[in-house]
Design an enzyme around this catalytic site. Structure first.
Site, PDB file in Angstrom:
ATOM      1  N   LYS A 126      54.515  -0.407   7.757  1.00  0.00           N
ATOM      2  CA  LYS A 126      53.735  -0.409   9.152  1.00  0.00           C
ATOM      3  C   LYS A 126      54.776  -0.645  10.223  1.00  0.00           C
ATOM      4  O   LYS A 126      55.630  -1.468   9.770  1.00  0.00           O
ATOM      5  CB  LYS A 126      52.560  -1.180   9.073  1.00  0.00           C
ATOM      6  CG  LYS A 126      51.556  -0.618  10.232  1.00  0.00           C
ATOM      7  CD  LYS A 126      50.488   0.596   9.927  1.00  0.00           C
ATOM      8  CE  LYS A 126      49.883   0.836  11.012  1.00  0.00           C
ATOM      9  NZ  LYS A 126      48.861   1.955  10.562  1.00  0.00           N
ATOM     10  N   ASP A 166      49.737   5.576  15.169  1.00  0.00           N
ATOM     11  CA  ASP A 166      48.648   4.617  14.958  1.00  0.00           C
ATOM     12  C   ASP A 166      48.002   4.511  16.520  1.00  0.00           C
ATOM     13  O   ASP A 166      48.491   5.271  17.410  1.00  0.00           O
ATOM     14  CB  ASP A 166      49.061   3.178  14.431  1.00  0.00           C
ATOM     15  CG  ASP A 166      47.886   2.438  14.138  1.00  0.00           C
ATOM     16  OD1 ASP A 166      47.072   2.713  12.995  1.00  0.00           O
ATOM     17  OD2 ASP A 166      47.790   1.357  14.676  1.00  0.00           O
TER      18      ASP A 166
HETATM   19  P1  NDP Z   1      44.137   5.269  19.658  1.00  0.00           P
HETATM   20  O1  NDP Z   1      45.024   4.484  20.388  1.00  0.00           O
HETATM   21  O2  NDP Z   1      44.079   6.801  19.996  1.00  0.00           O
HETATM   22  O3  NDP Z   1      42.681   4.748  20.192  1.00  0.00           O
HETATM   23  C1  NDP Z   1      42.423   3.395  20.352  1.00  0.00           C
HETATM   24  C2  NDP Z   1      41.036   3.417  20.807  1.00  0.00           C
HETATM   25  O4  NDP Z   1      40.352   1.841  20.504  1.00  0.00           O
HETATM   26  C3  NDP Z   1      40.979   3.318  22.303  1.00  0.00           C
HETATM   27  O5  NDP Z   1      39.700   3.829  22.661  1.00  0.00           O
HETATM   28  C4  NDP Z   1      40.950   1.839  22.636  1.00  0.00           C
HETATM   29  O6  NDP Z   1      40.854   1.863  24.073  1.00  0.00           O
HETATM   30  C5  NDP Z   1      40.246   1.269  21.812  1.00  0.00           C
HETATM   31  N1  NDP Z   1      40.403  -0.059  21.923  1.00  0.00           N
HETATM   32  C6  NDP Z   1      41.494  -0.767  21.624  1.00  0.00           C
HETATM   33  N2  NDP Z   1      41.113  -2.141  21.566  1.00  0.00           N
HETATM   34  C7  NDP Z   1      39.941  -2.508  21.932  1.00  0.00           C
HETATM   35  C8  NDP Z   1      39.052  -3.390  21.932  1.00  0.00           C
HETATM   36  N3  NDP Z   1      39.645  -4.446  21.985  1.00  0.00           N
HETATM   37  N4  NDP Z   1      37.676  -3.186  22.068  1.00  0.00           N
HETATM   38  C9  NDP Z   1      37.319  -1.993  22.197  1.00  0.00           C
HETATM   39  N5  NDP Z   1      37.996  -0.773  21.928  1.00  0.00           N
HETATM   40  C10 NDP Z   1      39.417  -0.945  22.062  1.00  0.00           C
HETATM   41  O7  NDP Z   1      44.102   4.900  18.316  1.00  0.00           O
HETATM   42  P2  NDP Z   1      43.496   5.204  17.127  1.00  0.00           P
HETATM   43  O8  NDP Z   1      42.460   6.027  17.245  1.00  0.00           O
HETATM   44  O9  NDP Z   1      44.693   6.128  16.259  1.00  0.00           O
HETATM   45  O10 NDP Z   1      43.286   4.058  16.282  1.00  0.00           O
HETATM   46  C11 NDP Z   1      42.021   3.474  16.165  1.00  0.00           C
HETATM   47  C12 NDP Z   1      41.993   2.629  14.709  1.00  0.00           C
HETATM   48  O11 NDP Z   1      42.146   3.503  13.814  1.00  0.00           O
HETATM   49  C13 NDP Z   1      42.966   1.628  14.627  1.00  0.00           C
HETATM   50  O12 NDP Z   1      42.653   0.420  13.896  1.00  0.00           O
HETATM   51  C14 NDP Z   1      43.998   2.365  13.698  1.00  0.00           C
HETATM   52  O13 NDP Z   1      44.880   1.322  12.855  1.00  0.00           O
HETATM   53  C15 NDP Z   1      43.166   2.962  12.840  1.00  0.00           C
HETATM   54  N6  NDP Z   1      43.646   4.144  12.052  1.00  0.00           N
HETATM   55  C16 NDP Z   1      44.439   5.074  12.821  1.00  0.00           C
HETATM   56  C17 NDP Z   1      44.706   6.312  11.876  1.00  0.00           C
HETATM   57  C18 NDP Z   1      45.335   7.592  12.795  1.00  0.00           C
HETATM   58  O14 NDP Z   1      45.577   8.399  12.210  1.00  0.00           O
HETATM   59  N7  NDP Z   1      45.513   7.575  14.118  1.00  0.00           N
HETATM   60  C19 NDP Z   1      44.723   6.216  10.598  1.00  0.00           C
HETATM   61  C20 NDP Z   1      44.214   5.414   9.919  1.00  0.00           C
HETATM   62  C21 NDP Z   1      43.491   4.243  10.678  1.00  0.00           C
HETATM   63  P3  NDP Z   1      41.743   1.395  25.257  1.00  0.00           P
HETATM   64  O15 NDP Z   1      42.201   2.811  25.618  1.00  0.00           O
HETATM   65  O16 NDP Z   1      41.021   0.711  26.357  1.00  0.00           O
HETATM   66  O17 NDP Z   1      43.126   0.787  24.681  1.00  0.00           O
END
Ligand code: NDP
Length: 453
Positions: A126, A166
């Site tokens: 990572k 991510d």
């Molecule tokens: P994105 O950056 O596309 O989206 C992240 C989302 O989470 C945004 O809507 C963001 O809002 C929100 N967020 C961040 N911090 C907070 C908080 N403190 N409270 C509420 N909402 C919050 O990321 P992903 O969708 O790719 O990833 C989301 C999760 O999934 C992570 O934990 C990641 O590790 C996990 N994951 C992702 C994978 C992938 O293929 N992308 C694979 C496996 C796991 P804002 O716009 O305000 O930042």
């Protein structure tokens, strides 16, 4: 806990203080594998646990770049190459201001078992940086990515380490990172996954984590002679994972009710339909806006603003059947877990990595909630990344239907493996133990076979 396991845990605390997220991930894992010690003495004899929590390599580097005002900015970049027993290091890059060594170590550690569960030959890693892409121009994001890759390119390669996206790293960032790698190395290889379709990306990769999450949840529900059809679903986040989770819930006849971002929560009792999902995708992916704008377009929905320091999060205090946390680590605390159980939620499947605190997990255990940890539930993303690597090696592109069918098959297999491991080593439907044990045993066997390296 057996004394050997306790000593592994205490050594880690002493060696790496001030890494709370990493400690949390290791604690949950050690609790699960505790039951193996009596039957599998070779794990202790070969010091597999001590070795598996120690990364094979940790790289930390400076990332200088010039912003649009001509000012020099400095960020910190990381790559944790945790374990290569099963294959080259594989795992995403996170660009977020909260990124630090503890967060990336917990993510790299979880990734090892997740990748093992997919059944594909991938080790775990990572990386990322404490860079915030929010509010930056495309030009600034490109300059940052180029500087970040200038250093990272020395440590990765298609047979060594293959990063992906991510949080904060989507198609735009992967494109810039790939361009710079190619420029430096003068070779076109599948060194990153999540690439654009025109330069080696795989169909279904953007959808994979969210789709895979719902395929797995539906498989678990089928195991209970139930289905996701008609279920009221809470989803947190509004990024990549949340969006495609909602899309697959809709395709399978479920009812998505919520989204969130770091500023607040939307609760839409009328349900989020295809039209509303298109609005969210345009808002987040094109306009890069905030979800508070949702209520301007759909005024019957409710918006609750958040500072992040509240005792509980309103999103988990919604009447529902299933919950899919898809935002960030530790977004469900003990009180949130109590609210979910009290509101009738009987299945929690984690799209995000480690979104439930240790105390929250204990509440789900007591309530017999069908709780599926991220390392199993969100493995669809890295699984399709693995399929992208195969397509790059063959120099072929598989059809959407082919990749989607393979993803579904992998997720159903994960369900089978984690439930069998739970039945054999723990208790029925304890998917935390099932995922940790099934993921771990394969890595342990490969580590023993490869000697003390
Ligand atoms: P994105 O950056 O596309 O989206 C992240 C989302 O989470 C945004 O809507 C963001 O809002 C929100 N967020 C961040 N911090 C907070 C908080 N403190 N409270 C509420 N909402 C919050 O990321 P992903 O969708 O790719 O990833 C989301 C999760 O999934 C992570 O934990 C990641 O590790 C996990 N994951 C992702 C994978 C992938 O293929 N992308 C694979 C496996 C796991 P804002 O716009 O305000 O930042």
């Amino acid at each position: 806990m057996h004394k050997e396991i306790e000593s592994v845990y205490n050594n880690m605390l002493q060696k790496d203080p001030n890494q709370p997220e990493f400690h949390q991930a290791v604690k949950v894992f050690l609790n699960s594998v505790d039951s193996l010690v009596a039957d599998e003495p070779k794990i202790i004899y070969h010091k597999i646990l001590d070795r598996i929590i120690e990364p094979e390599r940790t790289i930390i580097f400076r990332v200088p770049w010039i912003d649009d005002n001509g000012k020099l900015q400095i960020n910190r970049g990381f790559r944790i190459q945790q374990n290569s027993a099963l294959g080259p290091y594989k795992g995403g890059l996170r660009f977020h201001p909260s990124v630090n060594l503890s967060i990336l170590r917990f993510l790299a550690f979880e990734q090892v078992f997740k990748n093992s569960l997919t059944g594909l030959p991938m080790g775990g890693g990572k990386g990322g940086a404490d860079f915030n892409p929010k509010g930056k121009s495309d030009n600034e994001v490109m300059k940052f990515c180029q500087s970040f890759m200038t250093e990272l390119s020395k440590h990765i390669g298609p047979n060594t380490d293959i990063p992906a996206g991510d949080m904060g790293v989507g198609g735009r960032e992967i494109g810039y990172l790939f361009g710079q790698y190619k420029r430096i190395q003068n070779e076109v290889t599948g060194v990153l996954t999540g690439k654009g379709l025109s330069f080696g990306g795989s169909l279904i990769r953007p959808e994979a984590t969210g789709y895979g999450l719902i395929y797995l949840a539906d498989a678990v529900l089928h195991g209970e002679k139930d289905t996701i059809k008609g279920k009221r679903c809470i989803i947190s986040g509004s990024g990549n994972v949340a969006q495609y989770t909602i899309q697959k819930i809709l395709q399978l006849g479920g009812i998505p009710l919520t989204i969130s971002d770091s500023n607040g929560v939307i609760i839409d009792e009328a349900g989020i339909n295809e039209e509303k999902l298109s609005f969210i995708m345009n808002l987040k992916n094109v306009k890069r806006g905030r979800i508070s704008e949702y209520i301007k377009a759909f005024p019957t929905a409710k918006y609750v603003a958040r500072t992040g320091s509240e005792e509980y999060n309103e999103i988990w205090n919604t009447n529902a059947d299933c919950a899919f946390p898809c935002a960030v680590q530790n977004e469900i605390n003990e009180l949130d877990a109590k609210h979910l159980v009290a509101n009738g939620v009987f299945l929690v499947a984690e799209g995000a990595n480690m979104p439930t605190t240790f105390e929250g997990q204990q509440i789900f255990k007591k309530a017999n909630t069908l709780y599926i940890p991220g390392k199993a539930a969100n493995a669809g993303g890295v699984a399709v990344s693995g399929l992208e690597m195969s397509q790059n090696s063959e120099r072929l592109s598989w059809t959407k239907e082919n990749v989607d069918a393979k993803l579904k098959d992998i997720m159903e297999n994960i369900y089978k493996n984690i439930s069998e491991a739970a039945d054999q080593y723990s208790t029925h439907n304890n998917f935390t133990d099932g995922a940790n044990i099934a993921g771990f045993l394969k890595v342990a066997e490969a580590m023993i076979a490869q000697g003390y390296v």
